[in-house]
Write a protein that holds these residues in place. Structure first.
Motif, PDB file in Angstrom:
ATOM      1  N   MET A  30      18.054  60.472   9.736  1.00 45.81           N
ATOM      2  CA  MET A  30      18.362  60.749   8.320  1.00 45.81           C
ATOM      3  C   MET A  30      18.868  59.482   7.632  1.00 45.81           C
ATOM      4  SD  MET A  30      17.922  63.853   7.266  1.00 45.81           S
ATOM      5  CE  MET A  30      19.061  64.067   5.905  1.00 45.81           C
ATOM      6  N   THR A  31      18.361  59.259   6.441  1.00 42.06           N
ATOM      7  CA  THR A  31      18.824  58.091   5.697  1.00 42.06           C
ATOM      8  C   THR A  31      19.184  58.495   4.272  1.00 42.06           C
ATOM      9  OG1 THR A  31      16.620  57.554   4.910  1.00 42.06           O
ATOM     10  CG2 THR A  31      17.287  56.540   6.958  1.00 42.06           C
ATOM     11  N   GLN A  32      19.991  57.650   3.690  1.00 39.02           N
ATOM     12  CA  GLN A  32      20.386  57.852   2.296  1.00 39.02           C
ATOM     13  C   GLN A  32      19.629  56.778   1.499  1.00 39.02           C
ATOM     14  OE1 GLN A  32      24.724  57.570   1.940  1.00 39.02           O
ATOM     15  NE2 GLN A  32      24.270  56.432   0.075  1.00 39.02           N
ATOM     16  N   SER A  85      21.360  54.156   7.063  1.00 42.86           N
ATOM     17  CA  SER A  85      21.273  55.090   8.194  1.00 42.86           C
ATOM     18  C   SER A  85      22.474  56.027   8.219  1.00 42.86           C
ATOM     19  CB  SER A  85      21.219  54.313   9.514  1.00 42.86           C
ATOM     20  OG  SER A  85      21.298  55.205  10.609  1.00 42.86           O
ATOM     21  N   GLU A  86      22.178  57.301   8.432  1.00 46.42           N
ATOM     22  CA  GLU A  86      23.277  58.255   8.637  1.00 46.42           C
ATOM     23  C   GLU A  86      23.448  58.524  10.128  1.00 46.42           C
ATOM     24  OE1 GLU A  86      22.201  61.479   6.026  1.00 46.42           O
ATOM     25  OE2 GLU A  86      23.180  60.505   4.325  1.00 46.42           O
ATOM     26  N   LEU A  87      22.616  57.892  10.944  1.00 43.35           N
ATOM     27  CA  LEU A  87      22.689  58.121  12.387  1.00 43.35           C
ATOM     28  C   LEU A  87      23.527  57.072  13.099  1.00 43.35           C
ATOM     29  CD1 LEU A  87      18.965  59.080  13.166  1.00 43.35           C
ATOM     30  CD2 LEU A  87      20.925  60.617  12.920  1.00 43.35           C
ATOM     31  N   TYR A  88      23.481  55.823  12.616  1.00 44.49           N
ATOM     32  CA  TYR A  88      24.218  54.772  13.327  1.00 44.49           C
ATOM     33  C   TYR A  88      24.843  53.749  12.374  1.00 44.49           C
ATOM     34  CZ  TYR A  88      25.462  50.894  16.272  1.00 44.49           C
ATOM     35  OH  TYR A  88      26.161  49.895  16.868  1.00 44.49           O
ATOM     36  N   ASP A 144      14.327  44.651   7.047  1.00 48.03           N
ATOM     37  CA  ASP A 144      14.801  45.406   8.210  1.00 48.03           C
ATOM     38  C   ASP A 144      14.227  46.829   8.247  1.00 48.03           C
ATOM     39  OD1 ASP A 144      16.106  43.276   9.317  1.00 48.03           O
ATOM     40  OD2 ASP A 144      18.085  43.797   8.509  1.00 48.03           O
ATOM     41  N   THR A 145      14.406  47.460   9.419  1.00 50.18           N
ATOM     42  CA  THR A 145      13.669  48.709   9.625  1.00 50.18           C
ATOM     43  C   THR A 145      14.486  49.839  10.269  1.00 50.18           C
ATOM     44  OG1 THR A 145      12.885  47.776  11.722  1.00 50.18           O
ATOM     45  CG2 THR A 145      11.437  47.537   9.820  1.00 50.18           C
ATOM     46  N   LEU A 146      15.817  49.710  10.267  1.00 51.51           N
ATOM     47  CA  LEU A 146      16.716  50.745  10.780  1.00 51.51           C
ATOM     48  C   LEU A 146      16.592  50.961  12.298  1.00 51.51           C
ATOM     49  CD1 LEU A 146      16.410  53.244   7.784  1.00 51.51           C
ATOM     50  CD2 LEU A 146      18.228  51.600   8.189  1.00 51.51           C
ATOM     51  N   SER A 178      12.486  57.544  13.745  1.00 49.69           N
ATOM     52  CA  SER A 178      12.458  58.636  12.759  1.00 49.69           C
ATOM     53  C   SER A 178      12.915  58.134  11.388  1.00 49.69           C
ATOM     54  CB  SER A 178      13.360  59.794  13.215  1.00 49.69           C
ATOM     55  OG  SER A 178      14.691  59.327  13.405  1.00 49.69           O
ATOM     56  N   GLU A 179      13.840  57.180  11.374  1.00 49.70           N
ATOM     57  CA  GLU A 179      14.330  56.649  10.100  1.00 49.70           C
ATOM     58  C   GLU A 179      13.306  55.692   9.479  1.00 49.70           C
ATOM     59  OE1 GLU A 179      19.092  56.573  10.483  1.00 49.70           O
ATOM     60  OE2 GLU A 179      18.079  55.140  11.796  1.00 49.70           O
ATOM     61  N   ALA A 180      12.647  54.912  10.330  1.00 49.23           N
ATOM     62  CA  ALA A 180      11.613  54.004   9.825  1.00 49.23           C
ATOM     63  C   ALA A 180      10.466  54.825   9.236  1.00 49.23           C
ATOM     64  CB  ALA A 180      11.120  53.101  10.947  1.00 49.23           C
ATOM     65  N   LEU A 181      10.162  55.962   9.875  1.00 53.09           N
ATOM     66  CA  LEU A 181       9.109  56.834   9.343  1.00 53.09           C
ATOM     67  C   LEU A 181       9.480  57.361   7.963  1.00 53.09           C
ATOM     68  CD1 LEU A 181       7.893  58.856  12.446  1.00 53.09           C
ATOM     69  CD2 LEU A 181       6.456  57.503  10.902  1.00 53.09           C
ATOM     70  N   GLU A 182      10.757  57.656   7.769  1.00 54.64           N
ATOM     71  CA  GLU A 182      11.205  58.099   6.430  1.00 54.64           C
ATOM     72  C   GLU A 182      10.950  57.003   5.399  1.00 54.64           C
ATOM     73  OE1 GLU A 182      15.153  59.874   5.718  1.00 54.64           O
ATOM     74  OE2 GLU A 182      15.206  60.263   7.873  1.00 54.64           O
ATOM     75  N   MET A 183      11.202  55.752   5.786  1.00 51.50           N
ATOM     76  CA  MET A 183      10.960  54.636   4.863  1.00 51.50           C
ATOM     77  C   MET A 183       9.470  54.516   4.554  1.00 51.50           C
ATOM     78  SD  MET A 183      13.430  51.574   6.258  1.00 51.50           S
ATOM     79  CE  MET A 183      13.244  50.469   4.887  1.00 51.50           C
ATOM     80  N   LYS A 184       8.657  54.640   5.589  1.00 51.30           N
ATOM     81  CA  LYS A 184       7.203  54.527   5.421  1.00 51.30           C
ATOM     82  C   LYS A 184       6.701  55.629   4.477  1.00 51.30           C
ATOM     83  CE  LYS A 184       3.064  53.910   8.280  1.00 51.30           C
ATOM     84  NZ  LYS A 184       2.170  55.071   8.169  1.00 51.30           N
ATOM     85  N   ASP A 185       7.153  56.848   4.717  1.00 48.32           N
ATOM     86  CA  ASP A 185       6.775  57.988   3.862  1.00 48.32           C
ATOM     87  C   ASP A 185       7.174  57.746   2.425  1.00 48.32           C
ATOM     88  OD1 ASP A 185       5.639  59.575   5.657  1.00 48.32           O
ATOM     89  OD2 ASP A 185       7.148  61.193   5.585  1.00 48.32           O
TER      90      ASP A 185
END
Ligand SMILES: [Zn+2]
Length: 288
Positions: free
Chosen positions: A1-3, A16-19, A37-39, A43-50
């Protein structure tokens, strides 16, 4: 999960809300997006890609790795087809230390099973590197100290500075060098009047009016830590005496970075103690 936070018309910051509130950035142009950067997690990088593909109707052309640490680069493999850019030292560290630590990390977290290290195709040595895309100019500057390969990224015109881990709520140098970090912070301080948004490697975005004082507090922290360690060594106290220099004494809230503050601060004290103990001469003994 990201903000996700929009800092200008076409610049976004992901946190990142995970780390450890690690950040990453998206700079969009009409010819594609540049990622900074890519987190830590795929799963977080996929959110960025989406986000880039569905919300911005764009695609990722370039990925900048600001340094080789896992929490900044493990999402890079998600952006196949993008050109990856870093300092030459980052490429070297990824191909050596990076390979070893990924094997360890995979054994510890199943979420990282799919992670593949990507070695940057475009690297630079020395001071700086300019990247132009569709009228945007991005300036990459070597900014060592947190680790030796760190770069900061300035979006010219917008004057948004992605400072990477040169600036974070607890300055952190065990994998780098306190003097180099101080020098890099001074460099950012010198240009603080021209910065509209300072994106830290971890934690919240610092706004224009607060940049100078925020960096000054970071430099004060480093000076305090350095002085405290030297005093303990001069008096021949044990490492335990460093405990007096707690978070409250250096004006850092223990809740920052999801409670990691204590660990980072102690890491700094202990590292510096171990490094300086061979060099700092104790005060002459009173009885001798
Ligand atoms: Zn780092």
């Amino acid at each position: 999960m990201t903000q996700i936070e929009r800092v200008t018309d076409d610049i976004y910051v992901f946190t990142s809300e995970l780390y450890a509130q690690v950040t990453a950035g998206v700079i969009n142009t009409r010819l594609g997006a540049i990622l900074i950067d890519t987190l830590p997690y795929p799963s977080e990088a996929l959110e960025m890609k989406d986000f880039v593909e569905s919300q911005l109707s764009s695609r990722v052309r370039y990925v900048i790795n600001t340094h080789y640490h896992a929490d900044h680069v493990y999402g890079t493999h998600i952006f196949a087809g993008a050109q990856v850019i870093s300092h030459e030292l980052c490429r070297e560290l990824l191909s050596t230390t990076g390979v070893e630590s990924l094997a360890v990390a995979k054994a510890e977290s199943s979420e990282l099973a799919s992670v593949k290290l990507v070695l940057p195709q475009i690297t630079f040595e020395g001071g700086s590197f300019r990247l132009r895309l569709a009228g945007k100019t991005i300036v990459l500057n070597h900014s060592p100290g947190h680790s030796k390969d760190v770069i900061s990224v300035l979006v010219e015109g917008d004057q948004v500075l992605f400072a990477s881990d040169t600036v974070m709520p607890v300055p952190f140098f065990p994998d780098g060098d306190i003097k180099q970090l101080m020098k890099s912070l001074k460099g950012i301080h010198a240009q603080s009047g021209d910065i509209t948004n300072l994106v830290q490697g971890h934690g919240p975005v610092i706004l224009r009016g607060e940049v100078a004082s925020y960096i000054e507090r970071q430099m004060t922290y480093l000076k305090t830590v350095d002085k405290a360690v030297r005093q303990v060594l001069k008096r021949k106290y044990s490492k335990k005496a460093l405990e007096k220099t707690d978070l409250a004494s250096v004006d850092i809230d223990r809740a920052v970075l999801g409670g990691l503050a204590e660990e980072l601060h102690w890491g700094n004290l202990e590292t510096l103690y171990n490094r300086l103990k061979r060099y700092v001469k104790p005060y002459p003994s009173r009885t001798g």
